[in-house]
Motif scaffolding. Sequence first.
Motif, PDB file in Angstrom:
ATOM      1  N   HIS A 328       0.802  -1.222   0.000  1.00  0.00           N
ATOM      2  CA  HIS A 328       0.000   0.000   0.000  1.00  0.00           C
ATOM      3  C   HIS A 328       0.838   1.278   0.000  1.00  0.00           C
ATOM      4  CE1 HIS A 328      -3.587  -2.358   0.414  1.00  0.00           C
ATOM      5  NE2 HIS A 328      -3.115  -2.953   1.513  1.00  0.00           N
ATOM      6  N   ASP A 329       2.152   1.130   0.047  1.00  0.00           N
ATOM      7  CA  ASP A 329       3.012   2.312  -0.006  1.00  0.00           C
ATOM      8  C   ASP A 329       3.240   2.669  -1.476  1.00  0.00           C
ATOM      9  OD1 ASP A 329       4.809   4.336   0.273  1.00  0.00           O
ATOM     10  OD2 ASP A 329       6.081   3.306   1.736  1.00  0.00           O
ATOM     11  N   ASP A 330       2.226   3.290  -2.094  1.00  0.00           N
ATOM     12  CA  ASP A 330       2.249   3.552  -3.528  1.00  0.00           C
ATOM     13  C   ASP A 330       3.460   4.363  -3.958  1.00  0.00           C
ATOM     14  OD1 ASP A 330      -0.102   2.254  -3.466  1.00  0.00           O
ATOM     15  OD2 ASP A 330      -1.357   3.904  -4.177  1.00  0.00           O
ATOM     16  N   THR A 331       3.757   5.402  -3.213  1.00  0.00           N
ATOM     17  CA  THR A 331       4.819   6.320  -3.628  1.00  0.00           C
ATOM     18  C   THR A 331       6.177   5.642  -3.625  1.00  0.00           C
ATOM     19  OG1 THR A 331       3.559   8.176  -2.723  1.00  0.00           O
ATOM     20  CG2 THR A 331       5.896   8.544  -3.173  1.00  0.00           C
ATOM     21  N   ARG A 332       6.477   4.878  -2.571  1.00  0.00           N
ATOM     22  CA  ARG A 332       7.778   4.218  -2.498  1.00  0.00           C
ATOM     23  C   ARG A 332       7.935   3.174  -3.602  1.00  0.00           C
ATOM     24  NH1 ARG A 332       9.724   1.049   2.852  1.00  0.00           N
ATOM     25  NH2 ARG A 332       8.069  -0.373   2.140  1.00  0.00           N
ATOM     26  N   VAL A 333       6.880   2.388  -3.852  1.00  0.00           N
ATOM     27  CA  VAL A 333       6.931   1.383  -4.923  1.00  0.00           C
ATOM     28  C   VAL A 333       7.146   2.058  -6.272  1.00  0.00           C
ATOM     29  CG1 VAL A 333       5.580  -0.326  -6.186  1.00  0.00           C
ATOM     30  CG2 VAL A 333       5.548  -0.312  -3.684  1.00  0.00           C
ATOM     31  N   ALA A 334       6.404   3.145  -6.504  1.00  0.00           N
ATOM     32  CA  ALA A 334       6.524   3.854  -7.775  1.00  0.00           C
ATOM     33  C   ALA A 334       7.926   4.419  -7.961  1.00  0.00           C
ATOM     34  CB  ALA A 334       5.490   4.973  -7.854  1.00  0.00           C
ATOM     35  N   LYS A 335       8.528   4.945  -6.891  1.00  0.00           N
ATOM     36  CA  LYS A 335       9.885   5.492  -6.988  1.00  0.00           C
ATOM     37  C   LYS A 335      10.886   4.407  -7.353  1.00  0.00           C
ATOM     38  CE  LYS A 335       9.487   9.487  -3.875  1.00  0.00           C
ATOM     39  NZ  LYS A 335       9.924  10.072  -2.574  1.00  0.00           N
ATOM     40  N   ARG A 336      10.780   3.252  -6.688  1.00  0.00           N
ATOM     41  CA  ARG A 336      11.720   2.163  -6.964  1.00  0.00           C
ATOM     42  C   ARG A 336      11.565   1.638  -8.390  1.00  0.00           C
ATOM     43  NH1 ARG A 336      11.536  -1.305  -1.243  1.00  0.00           N
ATOM     44  NH2 ARG A 336      12.635   0.277   0.008  1.00  0.00           N
ATOM     45  N   LEU A 337      10.334   1.524  -8.832  1.00  0.00           N
ATOM     46  CA  LEU A 337      10.098   1.070 -10.206  1.00  0.00           C
ATOM     47  C   LEU A 337      10.617   2.087 -11.215  1.00  0.00           C
ATOM     48  CD1 LEU A 337       6.490  -0.374  -9.826  1.00  0.00           C
ATOM     49  CD2 LEU A 337       8.566  -1.681 -10.340  1.00  0.00           C
ATOM     50  N   THR A 338      10.456   3.358 -10.905  1.00  0.00           N
ATOM     51  CA  THR A 338      10.944   4.406 -11.802  1.00  0.00           C
ATOM     52  C   THR A 338      12.467   4.378 -11.883  1.00  0.00           C
ATOM     53  OG1 THR A 338       9.043   5.801 -11.274  1.00  0.00           O
ATOM     54  CG2 THR A 338      10.946   6.879 -12.270  1.00  0.00           C
ATOM     55  N   ILE A 339      13.125   4.169 -10.752  1.00  0.00           N
ATOM     56  CA  ILE A 339      14.589   4.064 -10.748  1.00  0.00           C
ATOM     57  C   ILE A 339      15.044   2.861 -11.570  1.00  0.00           C
ATOM     58  CG2 ILE A 339      16.599   3.604  -9.273  1.00  0.00           C
ATOM     59  CD1 ILE A 339      15.160   5.229  -7.068  1.00  0.00           C
ATOM     60  N   ALA A 340      14.349   1.744 -11.404  1.00  0.00           N
ATOM     61  CA  ALA A 340      14.696   0.542 -12.168  1.00  0.00           C
ATOM     62  C   ALA A 340      14.545   0.786 -13.667  1.00  0.00           C
ATOM     63  CB  ALA A 340      13.820  -0.626 -11.726  1.00  0.00           C
ATOM     64  N   MET A 341      13.450   1.443 -14.042  1.00  0.00           N
ATOM     65  CA  MET A 341      13.219   1.708 -15.459  1.00  0.00           C
ATOM     66  C   MET A 341      14.251   2.692 -16.000  1.00  0.00           C
ATOM     67  SD  MET A 341      11.261   0.771 -17.938  1.00  0.00           S
ATOM     68  CE  MET A 341       9.660   0.250 -17.306  1.00  0.00           C
ATOM     69  N   ALA A 342      14.552   3.735 -15.223  1.00  0.00           N
ATOM     70  CA  ALA A 342      15.562   4.706 -15.663  1.00  0.00           C
ATOM     71  C   ALA A 342      16.924   4.038 -15.825  1.00  0.00           C
ATOM     72  CB  ALA A 342      15.641   5.855 -14.661  1.00  0.00           C
ATOM     73  N   SER A 343      17.237   3.106 -14.945  1.00  0.00           N
ATOM     74  CA  SER A 343      18.502   2.371 -15.051  1.00  0.00           C
ATOM     75  C   SER A 343      18.555   1.557 -16.338  1.00  0.00           C
ATOM     76  CB  SER A 343      18.688   1.460 -13.838  1.00  0.00           C
ATOM     77  OG  SER A 343      18.686   2.208 -12.636  1.00  0.00           O
ATOM     78  N   LEU A 344      17.433   0.934 -16.689  1.00  0.00           N
ATOM     79  CA  LEU A 344      17.379   0.166 -17.933  1.00  0.00           C
ATOM     80  C   LEU A 344      17.548   1.068 -19.151  1.00  0.00           C
ATOM     81  CD1 LEU A 344      14.558  -2.434 -17.207  1.00  0.00           C
ATOM     82  CD2 LEU A 344      16.901  -2.945 -17.904  1.00  0.00           C
ATOM     83  N   VAL A 345      16.966   2.251 -19.090  1.00  0.00           N
ATOM     84  CA  VAL A 345      17.126   3.193 -20.196  1.00  0.00           C
ATOM     85  C   VAL A 345      18.600   3.550 -20.374  1.00  0.00           C
ATOM     86  CG1 VAL A 345      16.624   5.538 -20.987  1.00  0.00           C
ATOM     87  CG2 VAL A 345      14.791   4.126 -20.038  1.00  0.00           C
ATOM     88  N   VAL A 346      19.293   3.810 -19.279  1.00  0.00           N
ATOM     89  CA  VAL A 346      20.717   4.151 -19.344  1.00  0.00           C
ATOM     90  C   VAL A 346      21.528   2.969 -19.880  1.00  0.00           C
ATOM     91  CG1 VAL A 346      22.751   4.749 -17.973  1.00  0.00           C
ATOM     92  CG2 VAL A 346      20.554   5.870 -17.511  1.00  0.00           C
ATOM     93  N   ILE A 347      21.247   1.775 -19.374  1.00  0.00           N
ATOM     94  CA  ILE A 347      21.946   0.582 -19.856  1.00  0.00           C
ATOM     95  C   ILE A 347      21.692   0.395 -21.354  1.00  0.00           C
ATOM     96  CG2 ILE A 347      22.016  -1.941 -19.715  1.00  0.00           C
ATOM     97  CD1 ILE A 347      21.402  -1.653 -16.711  1.00  0.00           C
ATOM     98  N   GLY A 348      20.455   0.604 -21.777  1.00  0.00           N
ATOM     99  CA  GLY A 348      20.130   0.489 -23.192  1.00  0.00           C
ATOM    100  C   GLY A 348      20.915   1.467 -24.038  1.00  0.00           C
ATOM    101  N   LEU A 349      21.082   2.687 -23.557  1.00  0.00           N
ATOM    102  CA  LEU A 349      21.855   3.688 -24.300  1.00  0.00           C
ATOM    103  C   LEU A 349      23.326   3.284 -24.384  1.00  0.00           C
ATOM    104  CD1 LEU A 349      20.266   6.978 -22.893  1.00  0.00           C
ATOM    105  CD2 LEU A 349      19.944   5.986 -25.182  1.00  0.00           C
ATOM    106  N   PHE A 350      23.863   2.725 -23.297  1.00  0.00           N
ATOM    107  CA  PHE A 350      25.244   2.235 -23.338  1.00  0.00           C
ATOM    108  C   PHE A 350      25.385   1.111 -24.365  1.00  0.00           C
ATOM    109  CE2 PHE A 350      25.971   4.375 -19.235  1.00  0.00           C
ATOM    110  CZ  PHE A 350      27.256   4.851 -19.447  1.00  0.00           C
TER     111      PHE A 350
END
Length: 654
Positions: A328-350
């Motif tokens: 039920h901690d929507d904000t914390r889950v969303a932040k972690r998922l956003t960080i994971a997705m942003a990390s994948l974007v960076v890895i993809g660019l590399f």
Amino acid sequence: MRTVAVVAVILHHAWPNWFVGGFIGVDIFFVISGFLISSIILSQLNAGRFSIIEFYVRRVRRIFPALVLVLICTLLFGWVVLLHDEFRQVGKHIAAGGSFVSNLVFWSESGYFDNSSTSKPLLHLWSLGVEEQFYLLWPLILWLATSRRWHLPFILAIIFCLSMGINIMTVETNPSAAFYSPVTRFWELLSGGAAAYLHLYRPTWGKSARQFSSIAGTLLLAAGFIIIKPEDLFPGWWAALPVAGVFLLIMAGPAQTINRYLLSNKVMVGIGLISYPLYLWHWPLLSYSHIIYGEKTPLSIKISLIVATFILAYATYRLLEMPLRRNHDDTRVAKRLTIAMASLVVIGLFMANGNLRERIDVHGAEIYLQALNDSAFPGPTLTPIRHQDIVFHKMNSQSEQLTVFLGDSTVQQYGPRIEFAIASEPTRFNSVIFATAAGCPPILHTIRMPRFKFPLCPAAIKAAYDLASGANVDSVVIGAAWYGYFNPSFSELLFDDGKSSQTFPSEYAMESSYNSLRDSMTQLVKKGKKVYLILQPPSGPLFDPRTMYSGSRFRDIRPLPVIKDLARDAFMNEHMKVRDKLKRIAEQSGAITIEPLDYLCTGNVCPVTDSAGMPLYTDSVHMRPAYSRSKVTYLDQTMLRHTAVAALPLRPER
């Protein structure tokens, strides 16, 4: 309906020749998504508790978990099996998928020299890009309309008409833009939004109206699956069939017979619950199988992959999505998922920049693997046309006269040459129509077996000859994999003229097919057409790039030390009987025979690679587009306008 949509897409991607209209499942998803999201937003706006931030937090929780997992798995498996350029491309597509601009990236990649769509494991994320781009604007529009008391139906109608209008105007001139652009797709999501508005504010449909809506929606949806083909200009007007069908089914409500007993049974509901991870998983699995096998995936493997798709989707739903929804901690889950997705974007660019390298070492064999699946039919200048409800392809020159190419995929391989020649000298050549059907011999009453695998062959060949008989047709070019069809070991043809029926390789069936071909050419000649019979170009195992290296994508790959060319005399001797028979019936009918070996071979050598060692064919039978474009000059004479005949040198190039 989500089950109908996702199953349709999976079946189409697994067996595109059997379930040709299944790709409209994506359009079904668009309408459903527009309905569900708009219903939530409108309900919250009415209750005075809508928040833009909370909306996007919920989108992150809904969309990101399964997508992050699929992107990670696609990356890891790609690291194991992909070549350098393929790995870089997947990196770019991971970055695009993670930032929800896949549709824009694939739009920019579409064109004459784009690689096959089946070799792009994340191609299906284009639809997710369209949805998320829509949801950047739609919640804000609804919030503004409600808070400022704008007339929402009027605003919805304006945006709908603009999007639909741009779609209609774009689909003929720039079909790639019409397919991938969010602007040309917004009207589909807005159709779901309109259904949500009517459900909330105009719930006045009577029982008979709802029953009619349910039946009509089902019929429109069924018509879409049956009538719409991948070759059609899509979305265009065609997309109105599935969109209207889903809209009517939604408006019918859950109580009507079809909705209640078909769309709401436990199996349909269960598959619908995992439809999102099903959609995400299915295409990477099928695409990687195509990359690994280099041709049609064996049936047993394909079925296993479909089963694996369902298992992975269910596991993703139960072990990943459900636990996150219970947090039920929507904000914390969303932040972690956003960080994971942003990390994948960076890895993809590399990866895309070559900073992260693939595992595989091919020791210089890239040129052979890259030749696999290298095809370009239909090219970007060939537009779909219909004749007797069969889709063919046309390219216009500056002449109203037509040259019709009639045959199977060995004629389709000539498409790049034809497009190049007409584009280079549009005043010199006729307009052309490719009245072709892959796998179908261009002989009336000669049927490719099994029929369920080649269901359109009889109708396609009949329509092709009918089109070739048209008054504005100047010349007809007939070609096929003759040496394969009339091979004594080939038994996948049936001759059936309604009087008798026998299968190949019986002498009666073969002779009857030869006679049918001769009679068809004779009829065309009598109608004033110039008819050309193209013999089969050099072919065989020596041309297959897979015979030019050892190893596999799961181990190191090494080029063979010696690659042999084809001996012309050996090829001619092997197929002498069929070759002589075809030349004889062409002479009897008044057709002109063209021998590709005279153009593609020098002396007794028919090369299988070019001067740089690049394979000339993509498999044992079909030329690569670049080779066809540069060397198939023997077809130029077949397209000449009457005023240009004297200008063409007819001698083969050596």
